[in-house]
Design an enzyme around this catalytic site. Structure first.
Site: not given
Ligand code: IDP
Ligand code: MG
Length: 139
Positions: A11, A51, A114, A117, A128
């Site tokens: 990310k 998302y 975080n 993914h 995805e």
């Protein structure tokens, strides 16, 4: 449905902090083969769609903002039992709850930012991966 592939994103915070190399090293050392990989940036529409399952959650706006603020490294990874093994490698969503040695324990700042993914099912791994890569980009 194949069970040997998962999809990941390093990310924006991982890219900003220079953690891409260390995280890829850990992914390779854990037995995952890189099938596809690129540096890319999601548009707001991309992130909203990716998302969409979280659209009713209070953090959705913040999540879309975070995931679009800079480039990510998107990748498809291959290994037996890829989805579950990769979720184990990255650790819990909240780094405060993540096991020692996991990617999120090592590199994530908070439950929102975080670091990585990981797909949550074989079906979502396929969806995805196809969201980010054309067939000719998968090896
Ligand atoms: P996962 O990434 O471990 O599968 P999900 O519940 O699918 O976790 O949430 C997707 C992403 O949304 C998380 O990785 C994180 O970036 C963000 N997120 C999840 N829960 C929260 C929260 O309570 N506050 C802020 N962001 C969150
Ligand atoms: Mg998830």
């Amino acid at each position: 449905m194949r069970t040997d592939r998962t999809f990941t994103m390093l990310k924006p915070d991982s890219v900003e902090k220079g953690h891409v190399g260390a995280i890829l090293e850990k992914i390779n050392a854990s037995g995952f083969r890189i099938v596809a990989m690129k540096l890319t940036q999601m548009t707001t529409a991309d992130a909203k769609e990716f998302y969409a399952v979280h659209s009713e959650r209070p953090f959705y706006g913040e999540l879309v903002e975070y995931m679009t603020r800079g480039p990510i490294v998107a990748a498809i990874l291959e290994k037996d039992n890829a989805v579950d093994d990769f979720r184990t490698l990255i650790g819990a969503t909240n780094p405060a709850d993540a096991a020692e040695g996991t990617i999120r324990k090592l590199y994530a700042a908070s439950i929102g930012e975080n670091a990585v993914h990981g797909s949550d099912s074989d079906e979502n791994a396929a969806i995805e991966g196809a969201f980010h890569f054309a067939g000719r980009e998968m090896f």
